[in-house]
Design a protein around this motif. Structure first.
Motif, PDB file in Angstrom:
ATOM      1  N   UNK A  28       0.846  -1.202   0.000  1.00 32.57           N
ATOM      2  CA  UNK A  28       0.000   0.000   0.000  1.00 32.57           C
ATOM      3  C   UNK A  28       0.877   1.245   0.000  1.00 32.57           C
ATOM      4  N   UNK A  29       1.968   1.215   0.752  1.00 38.22           N
ATOM      5  CA  UNK A  29       2.901   2.354   0.788  1.00 38.22           C
ATOM      6  C   UNK A  29       3.469   2.650  -0.597  1.00 38.22           C
ATOM      7  N   UNK A  30       3.843   1.601  -1.315  1.00 40.03           N
ATOM      8  CA  UNK A  30       4.393   1.778  -2.664  1.00 40.03           C
ATOM      9  C   UNK A  30       3.381   2.468  -3.572  1.00 40.03           C
ATOM     10  N   UNK A  31       2.123   2.028  -3.474  1.00 34.66           N
ATOM     11  CA  UNK A  31       1.092   2.619  -4.333  1.00 34.66           C
ATOM     12  C   UNK A  31       0.889   4.093  -3.993  1.00 34.66           C
ATOM     13  N   UNK A  32       0.804   4.403  -2.710  1.00 34.28           N
ATOM     14  CA  UNK A  32       0.614   5.795  -2.292  1.00 34.28           C
ATOM     15  C   UNK A  32       1.789   6.668  -2.732  1.00 34.28           C
ATOM     16  N   UNK A  38       4.118  11.235   0.534  1.00 34.23           N
ATOM     17  CA  UNK A  38       5.266  10.863   1.365  1.00 34.23           C
ATOM     18  C   UNK A  38       4.841   9.824   2.391  1.00 34.23           C
ATOM     19  N   UNK A  39       5.702   8.828   2.585  1.00 36.20           N
ATOM     20  CA  UNK A  39       5.397   7.731   3.496  1.00 36.20           C
ATOM     21  C   UNK A  39       6.489   7.624   4.558  1.00 36.20           C
ATOM     22  N   UNK A 454      -9.101   4.320  -2.534  1.00 38.82           N
ATOM     23  CA  UNK A 454      -8.579   4.527  -1.187  1.00 38.82           C
ATOM     24  C   UNK A 454      -7.719   5.792  -1.130  1.00 38.82           C
ATOM     25  N   UNK A 455      -6.850   5.951  -2.121  1.00 40.59           N
ATOM     26  CA  UNK A 455      -5.982   7.136  -2.175  1.00 40.59           C
ATOM     27  C   UNK A 455      -6.808   8.410  -2.281  1.00 40.59           C
ATOM     28  N   UNK A 456      -7.829   8.366  -3.130  1.00 39.02           N
ATOM     29  CA  UNK A 456      -8.677   9.550  -3.320  1.00 39.02           C
ATOM     30  C   UNK A 456      -9.421   9.898  -2.022  1.00 39.02           C
ATOM     31  N   UNK A 457      -9.800   8.874  -1.268  1.00 39.30           N
ATOM     32  CA  UNK A 457     -10.482   9.110   0.003  1.00 39.30           C
ATOM     33  C   UNK A 457      -9.551   9.807   0.995  1.00 39.30           C
ATOM     34  N   UNK A 458      -8.296   9.367   1.054  1.00 40.22           N
ATOM     35  CA  UNK A 458      -7.316  10.034   1.921  1.00 40.22           C
ATOM     36  C   UNK A 458      -7.131  11.495   1.506  1.00 40.22           C
ATOM     37  N   UNK A 459      -7.090  11.729   0.198  1.00 44.19           N
ATOM     38  CA  UNK A 459      -6.822  13.078  -0.322  1.00 44.19           C
ATOM     39  C   UNK A 459      -7.985  14.038  -0.089  1.00 44.19           C
TER      40      UNK A 459
END
Length: 466
Positions: A28-32, A38-39, A454-459
């Motif tokens: 998941x970190x790689x995808x983000x 930044x991770x 998922x990424x869009x939800x975080x953003x």
């Protein structure tokens, strides 16, 4: 316009200390990071070293590993930093040490005043409280499927429900009313799991606190496989539950061959298509010598070709783990492989037809992503028993019968079920069903769609949920 205004996030990842948890969190970190975020990936030194050396070529510079020294705890060996370093009855001490990471993790998060989100695992029951105090939003990411989560129920049940003994987990819970749902633990599986729970805070309390305290929940599944359970847990939790997809691994098109893979490939090349059973019980499952011998005799009398991977831990704990003369008797139709093996590469070889597995979720995902039919032999740890029942019910394999109370089994049953799955007419539909599962479990584009969401939800949080 939207992409130009998108905020770059700083996301902290804090997985449980087990390789089966660290790797999904890293994926998941790689995808983000690919999306420009930044991770800070936080764990203990030994785990960070293992991850960074195995993944260094494919890691984004946006992923920073953060080492927190492993706290000392009575009962925990000094060198132990993950479940793979311990027998199951000592995992409770690892949980005590993990809880002691609260203070150094809090100091780290305070030092960085720009962390937007923290993605946590089931064990850190204290972390939502820390995140709220520091003004950091949190996600509880469960590396299991939604059916497993549905079986355990809502936080209220996890904290103080009717199920207080191992026996209580051997029946389907009342809140699951799906037709033909027959997923529950065997008694010996829950007794085994009881051994790894910490006395002061049970695993059920940990899960409940993490669910209640986070902004939303994420799970390693997709609606194409787990739709009913996803809908149910959203109702049970009373907050958003987001599928992250199955995180299927991608076989790298690497032209170079190490010596291990070359030897395995040459052996496999000499076998007929879909004729070989790949056998692997994971890095942490250890059977008694008596049971390993019984399993070996079953494999032998099945008459099937096989590769059997024995991990270093299994070999260390029981040097006589294979019956005397076994390798001579099976001859060239069987290969015992000692130590690490490139599992995905082996499963992808055309000679492999089925997988005798301990039912770890990652292993099942790898196998079904390549269309390999399953011979299910629960490792009796975590949710492996539930996965065995679920996959048996979905007709993508058969579970080898074992005694409900003590987990015992017979060599004749092992041989019978291996043949039923691999070569008998009865197994034709199972093999076809498993092959069809590639369209879900091996579909990288489909599964990346859920990571995108998922990424869009975080953003955009909380805009999409308000």
């Amino acid at each position: 316009m939207e992409s130009r205004e998108k905020k770059v996030l700083h996301i902290a990842m804090f997985p449980w200390l087990a390789y089966g948890h660290l790797m999904p969190f890293l994926e998941v970190s790689k995808f983000l990071a690919q999306k420009g975020h930044r991770i800070s990936f936080i764990s203990t030194p030994k785990n960070i070293h293992r991850l960074s050396t195995s993944s260094s070529s494919s890691l984004s510079p946006l992923i920073k590993f953060v080492e927190l020294p492993m706290p000392a705890v009575d009962g925990l060996p000094q060198s132990a930093e993950s479940t793979s370093d311990l027998p199951i009855h000592k995992v409770q001490y690892l949980k005590k040490a993990y809880d002691k990471l609260e203070l150094p993790l809090t100091h780290f998060l305070q030092h960085l005043d720009d962390v937007n989100w923290i993605v946590q695992d089931f064990a850190s029951h204290w972390l939502p409280r820390v995140a709220t105090r520091l003004g950091i939003k949190s996600v509880s990411f469960y590396i299991v499927n939604a059916t497993t989560m549905a079986f355990f129920g809502p936080p209220s049940e996890l904290r103080s429900g009717q199920r207080q003994r191992p026996e209580d987990f051997t029946v389907v819970p009342k809140w699951i009313d799906f037709p033909d749902f027959d997923v529950a633990f065997k008694l010996h599986e829950m007794v085994t799991h009881w051994d790894c729970m910490e006395d002061e805070v049970s695993d059920f309390e940990r899960i409940a606190a993490a669910i209640e305290g986070c902004d939303f929940v994420a799970t390693r599944t997709c609606p194409e496989f787990d739709a009913d359970s996803l809908s149910l847990i959203q109702k049970l939790y009373g907050k958003p539950v987001v599928p992250l997809g199955l995180l299927p691994p991608v076989l790298q098109d690497d032209q170079s061959e190490d010596d291990k893979w070359k030897l395995l490939r040459e052996w496999l090349d000499a076998k007929k298509e879909k004729s070989v059973v790949y056998i692997a019980l994971g890095t942490e499952v250890t059977l008694s010598q008596e049971w390993m011998h019984e399993l070996a005799h079953g494999i032998e009398i099945s008459g099937l070709s096989f590769i059997w991977v024995l991990g270093n831990r299994q070999l260390t704990e029981a040097p006589d783990i294979i019956p005397p003369g076994f390798e001579t008797r099976v001859g060239d139709r069987g290969l015992i492989w000692r130590g690490w093996a490139p599992q995905l590469r082996v499963l992808a070889h055309s000679s492999i037809g089925g997988f005798l597995t301990h039912c770890g979720w990652s292993s099942v995902i790898e196998a079904l992503g390549l269309g390999r039919v399953l011979i299910l032999f629960s490792g009796a740890s975590s949710d492996q028993g539930l996965i065995a029942r679920l996959m048996h019910n979905r007709r993508v394999g058969l579970e080898i019968p074992r005694d409900d109370r003590d987990g015992s089994f017979s060599k004749d049953t092992v041989a019978e079920f291996m043949r039923r799955v691999m070569v008998d007419k009865e197994g034709e539909q199972l093999r076809a069903n498993a092959w069809a599962m590639k369209e879900i479990f091996g579909n990288v584009n489909l599964n990346n769609k859920y990571l995108d969401e998922f990424t869009r939800l975080l953003e955009t949080w909380p805009a999409l949920t308000s």
